[in-house]
Motif scaffolding. Structure first.
Motif, mmCIF file in Angstrom:
data_model
loop_
_atom_site.group_PDB
_atom_site.id
_atom_site.type_symbol
_atom_site.label_atom_id
_atom_site.label_comp_id
_atom_site.label_asym_id
_atom_site.label_seq_id
_atom_site.Cartn_x
_atom_site.Cartn_y
_atom_site.Cartn_z
ATOM 1 N N THR A 146 0.513 -1.002 0.028
ATOM 2 C CA THR A 146 0.113 0.051 0.040
ATOM 3 C C THR A 146 0.782 1.569 -0.034
ATOM 4 O O THR A 146 0.789 2.271 -0.598
ATOM 5 N N ASP A 147 1.874 1.293 0.720
ATOM 6 C CA ASP A 147 2.601 2.339 0.872
ATOM 7 C C ASP A 147 3.811 2.657 -0.090
ATOM 8 O O ASP A 147 3.816 3.705 -0.517
ATOM 9 N N VAL A 148 4.118 1.571 -0.679
ATOM 10 C CA VAL A 148 5.063 1.597 -1.905
ATOM 11 C C VAL A 148 4.087 2.060 -3.002
ATOM 12 O O VAL A 148 4.819 3.026 -3.772
ATOM 13 N N GLY A 149 3.147 1.544 -3.146
ATOM 14 C CA GLY A 149 2.233 1.901 -4.225
ATOM 15 C C GLY A 149 1.831 3.296 -4.147
ATOM 16 O O GLY A 149 1.767 4.233 -5.064
ATOM 17 N N GLY A 150 1.412 3.704 -2.888
ATOM 18 C CA GLY A 150 0.979 5.375 -2.436
ATOM 19 C C GLY A 150 2.443 6.149 -2.771
ATOM 20 O O GLY A 150 1.895 7.164 -3.087
ATOM 21 N N LEU A 151 3.419 5.697 -2.520
ATOM 22 C CA LEU A 151 4.419 6.613 -2.760
ATOM 23 C C LEU A 151 4.851 6.923 -3.954
ATOM 24 O O LEU A 151 5.031 7.960 -4.559
ATOM 25 N N ILE A 152 4.748 5.640 -4.804
ATOM 26 C CA ILE A 152 5.065 5.970 -6.380
ATOM 27 C C ILE A 152 3.744 6.711 -6.842
ATOM 28 O O ILE A 152 3.968 7.713 -7.836
ATOM 29 N N GLY A 153 2.399 6.316 -6.473
ATOM 30 C CA GLY A 153 1.366 7.247 -6.883
ATOM 31 C C GLY A 153 1.339 8.592 -6.707
ATOM 32 O O GLY A 153 1.026 9.395 -7.449
ATOM 33 N N ALA A 154 1.914 9.025 -5.414
ATOM 34 C CA ALA A 154 2.230 10.376 -5.051
ATOM 35 C C ALA A 154 2.989 11.121 -6.028
ATOM 36 O O ALA A 154 3.048 12.312 -6.390
ATOM 37 N N GLY A 155 4.296 10.196 -6.274
ATOM 38 C CA GLY A 155 5.008 10.903 -7.049
ATOM 39 C C GLY A 155 4.707 10.950 -8.486
ATOM 40 O O GLY A 155 5.029 12.063 -9.132
ATOM 41 N N ILE A 156 3.950 10.076 -9.250
ATOM 42 C CA ILE A 156 3.389 10.311 -10.525
ATOM 43 C C ILE A 156 2.425 11.510 -10.264
ATOM 44 O O ILE A 156 2.320 12.203 -11.353
ATOM 45 N N ALA A 157 1.672 11.448 -9.334
ATOM 46 C CA ALA A 157 0.698 12.820 -9.160
ATOM 47 C C ALA A 157 1.478 14.118 -9.396
ATOM 48 O O ALA A 157 0.859 15.066 -9.995
ATOM 49 N N VAL A 158 2.519 14.281 -8.590
ATOM 50 C CA VAL A 158 3.070 15.534 -8.617
ATOM 51 C C VAL A 158 3.578 15.919 -10.023
ATOM 52 O O VAL A 158 3.649 17.196 -10.291
ATOM 53 N N LEU A 159 4.024 14.797 -10.831
ATOM 54 C CA LEU A 159 4.517 15.178 -12.134
ATOM 55 C C LEU A 159 3.136 15.429 -12.939
ATOM 56 O O LEU A 159 3.216 16.476 -13.892
ATOM 57 N N VAL A 160 2.141 14.823 -12.776
ATOM 58 C CA VAL A 160 0.993 15.035 -13.484
ATOM 59 C C VAL A 160 0.291 16.541 -13.202
ATOM 60 O O VAL A 160 -0.249 17.086 -14.050
ATOM 61 N N LEU A 161 0.334 17.099 -12.064
ATOM 62 C CA LEU A 161 -0.063 18.267 -11.422
ATOM 63 C C LEU A 161 0.496 19.484 -12.206
ATOM 64 O O LEU A 161 -0.040 20.309 -12.260
ATOM 65 N N SER A 162 1.704 19.114 -12.706
ATOM 66 C CA SER A 162 2.412 20.201 -13.537
ATOM 67 C C SER A 162 1.904 20.086 -14.997
ATOM 68 O O SER A 162 2.125 21.247 -15.816
ATOM 69 N N THR A 163 1.174 19.126 -15.486
ATOM 70 C CA THR A 163 0.732 19.254 -16.845
ATOM 71 C C THR A 163 -1.064 19.335 -16.724
ATOM 72 O O THR A 163 -1.313 19.680 -18.107
ATOM 73 N N THR A 164 -1.584 19.060 -15.754
ATOM 74 C CA THR A 164 -2.930 19.134 -15.659
ATOM 75 C C THR A 164 -3.595 17.809 -16.499
ATOM 76 O O THR A 164 -5.014 17.920 -16.453
ATOM 77 N N VAL A 165 -3.093 16.977 -17.103
ATOM 78 C CA VAL A 165 -3.631 15.764 -18.000
ATOM 79 C C VAL A 165 -3.447 14.883 -16.898
ATOM 80 O O VAL A 165 -2.819 13.953 -17.142
ATOM 81 N N TRP A 166 -4.695 14.677 -16.168
ATOM 82 C CA TRP A 166 -4.596 13.485 -14.987
ATOM 83 C C TRP A 166 -4.718 12.311 -15.489
ATOM 84 O O TRP A 166 -4.530 11.383 -14.951
ATOM 85 N N ARG A 167 -5.417 11.779 -16.472
ATOM 86 C CA ARG A 167 -5.870 10.505 -17.086
ATOM 87 C C ARG A 167 -4.735 9.826 -17.360
ATOM 88 O O ARG A 167 -4.626 8.722 -17.338
ATOM 89 N N VAL A 168 -3.409 10.429 -17.931
ATOM 90 C CA VAL A 168 -2.389 9.678 -18.245
ATOM 91 C C VAL A 168 -1.787 9.180 -17.134
ATOM 92 O O VAL A 168 -0.801 8.355 -17.210
ATOM 93 N N ALA A 169 -1.910 9.627 -15.830
ATOM 94 C CA ALA A 169 -1.380 9.075 -14.668
ATOM 95 C C ALA A 169 -1.616 7.400 -14.513
ATOM 96 O O ALA A 169 -0.917 6.793 -13.911
ATOM 97 N N PHE A 170 -2.642 7.109 -15.153
ATOM 98 C CA PHE A 170 -3.153 5.471 -15.057
ATOM 99 C C PHE A 170 -2.728 4.741 -16.105
ATOM 100 O O PHE A 170 -2.840 3.420 -15.881
ATOM 101 N N VAL A 171 -1.945 5.238 -17.145
ATOM 102 C CA VAL A 171 -1.283 4.389 -18.232
ATOM 103 C C VAL A 171 -0.172 3.536 -17.511
ATOM 104 O O VAL A 171 -0.413 2.292 -17.722
ATOM 105 N N PRO A 172 0.771 3.786 -16.708
ATOM 106 C CA PRO A 172 1.569 2.979 -16.028
ATOM 107 C C PRO A 172 1.098 1.770 -15.160
ATOM 108 O O PRO A 172 1.515 0.687 -15.004
ATOM 109 N N VAL A 173 0.166 2.466 -14.162
ATOM 110 C CA VAL A 173 -0.679 1.422 -13.743
ATOM 111 C C VAL A 173 -1.176 0.058 -14.341
ATOM 112 O O VAL A 173 -0.960 -1.031 -13.791
ATOM 113 N N VAL A 174 -1.723 0.558 -15.337
ATOM 114 C CA VAL A 174 -2.536 -0.658 -16.131
ATOM 115 C C VAL A 174 -1.296 -1.434 -16.861
ATOM 116 O O VAL A 174 -1.362 -2.782 -16.805
#
Length: 392
Positions: A146-174
């Motif tokens: 949970t925490d490893v995933g949450g940490l990576i997810g938070a890191g991805i989110a920080v990158l996505v926040l700078s682009t505002t294209v939030w949907r692409v964040a789920f591509v690596p998850v899939v």
């Protein structure tokens, strides 16, 4: 456990790695949402109460799937339920990535709730079968996903926040989840079975609530899971409301998971060596001190200290809660008992974000989080009282 063949240490390790990685990946996708909520809320025209209720729906579906998935894994095999869980999760994240309206977003939440419910209890029971002598340690490693995933997810989110294209964040998850699904299928030695299964919820409820001790354990961890539901969905929103930037809030959210990745395996190991109830009660006290510090912290440095204490305290509980249920269950009923108990816990967890969202809409996030802090006192009293009874 039916369907398990002779096992080598390397097989046990591979399956622990596969199941923990699967849990980490799905949790990465799940915990991408809180830092992205401001963007999603704006893009899909959600209110704070509306987004909170959508997350509550996800939690309720997840909770309701726990018992049948656990019971089916007892009657058939764990793998017979785990593999479909992977497939449904993949479908859910694909739908989430294409969410262009509130309806599609809510649909994605429902599908993800079903998939996570199919995966969670059977995968834990699978590890309980493999590591019967060291369940605390194995579940600590697993739940650290949970925490490893949450940490990576938070890191991805920080990158996505700078682009505002939030949907692409789920591509690596899939992509990663598809890979883990393939690894599980290739490595698994357990058979797949299909047959009708009779659910016996009355019998299961009677077992898990048979004694006063079991009932108090259910209440204590239900209140704890309510706390977690509110905390993990709105912690970044609390910090933004207190005047910190979204990037800072996202980094603080990541800190919760960074600390948890180390805390859970250690807590599981400690709970194998010392009374689980005592370890749990001490952890809850630490969480109260930590979150209270965050609520009054004047600077980012003090917020960081409070965040670390909060994480150490509440992350300690996860391997303990699951292991206490497993220890009390018989081998042939462990999946169903664990699933039913987790259904109770997660129903309370699902109410957390809805409660925080509604209270915040009426008052503010500070008031909502003070309610969460107060709720943990109930859990401390119940676990502490059980420990003292054991000592008498």
């Amino acid at each position: 456990m039916k369907g398990l063949r002779s096992l080598s240490a390397s097989y046990e390790t591979r399956m622990l790695a596969a199941l923990a990685l699967g849990w980490a990946t799905l949790q990465c996708g799940r915990f991408l949402l809180p830092p992205l909520l401001p963007l999603i809320t704006e893009a899909l025209s959600f209110s704070s109460a509306g987004i909170g209720l959508a997350l509550t729906l996800f939690g309720l579906v997840y909770a309701l799937t726990q018992y049948p998935s656990g019971r089916y894994s007892d009657a058939l095999t764990r793998s017979t339920v785990i593999l479909p869980g992977f497939v449904v999760l993949l479908a859910g994240f694909v739908v989430l990535g294409f969410a262009v309206s509130q309806t599609v977003f809510v649909t994605a939440m429902v599908v993800l709730g079903v998939g996570k419910g199919l995966y969670a209890s059977p995968s834990r029971a699978f590890l309980g079968d493999l590591f019967s002598a060291r369940r605390g340690r194995a579940l600590g490693i697993y739940s650290a996903g949970t925490d490893v995933g949450g940490l990576i997810g938070a890191g991805i989110a920080v990158l996505v926040l700078s682009t505002t294209v939030w949907r692409v964040a789920f591509v690596p998850v899939v992509a990663v989840l598809a890979t883990v699904t393939a690894l599980f299928f290739v490595w698994n030695r357990q058979s797949y079975e299909l047959s009708s299964v009779r659910l016996s919820p009355d019998d299961t409820v009677g077992r898990i609530a048979e004694s006063r001790r079991q009932r108090e354990t259910l209440v204590a961890f239900s209140v704890f899971y309510f706390f977690v539901g509110g905390l993990t969905n709105f912690f970044p929103s609390l910090l933004v409301a207190r005047g910190f930037s979204e990037t800072t809030a996202g980094a603080s959210f990541a800190l919760l998971f960074g600390v948890g990745a180390f805390t859970k395996p250690v807590a599981g190991e400690v709970s194998d060596r010392f009374p689980r109830l005592l370890v749990g009660a001490i952890g809850l006290v630490t969480a109260i001190v930590g979150l209270s510090t965050v609520l009054v912290a004047p600077t980012l440095g003090v917020v960081a200290v409070g965040t670390v204490l909060t994480a150490v305290g509440y992350k300690t509980q996860f391997p303990i809660a699951d292991t206490l249920v497993m220890d009390a269950a018989s081998d042939g009923e462990m999946g169903g008992d664990l699933g039913a108990s987790r259904a109770v816990f997660l129903t309370a967890n699902a109410l957390g974000p809805g409660a925080v969202g509604v209270i915040a809409a009426v008052t503010d996030f500070g008031t909502a989080f003070r309610v969460l802090v107060a709720s943990l006192l109930v859990s401390i009293v119940l676990l502490g009282r059980q420990y003292l009874r054991d000592e008498d």
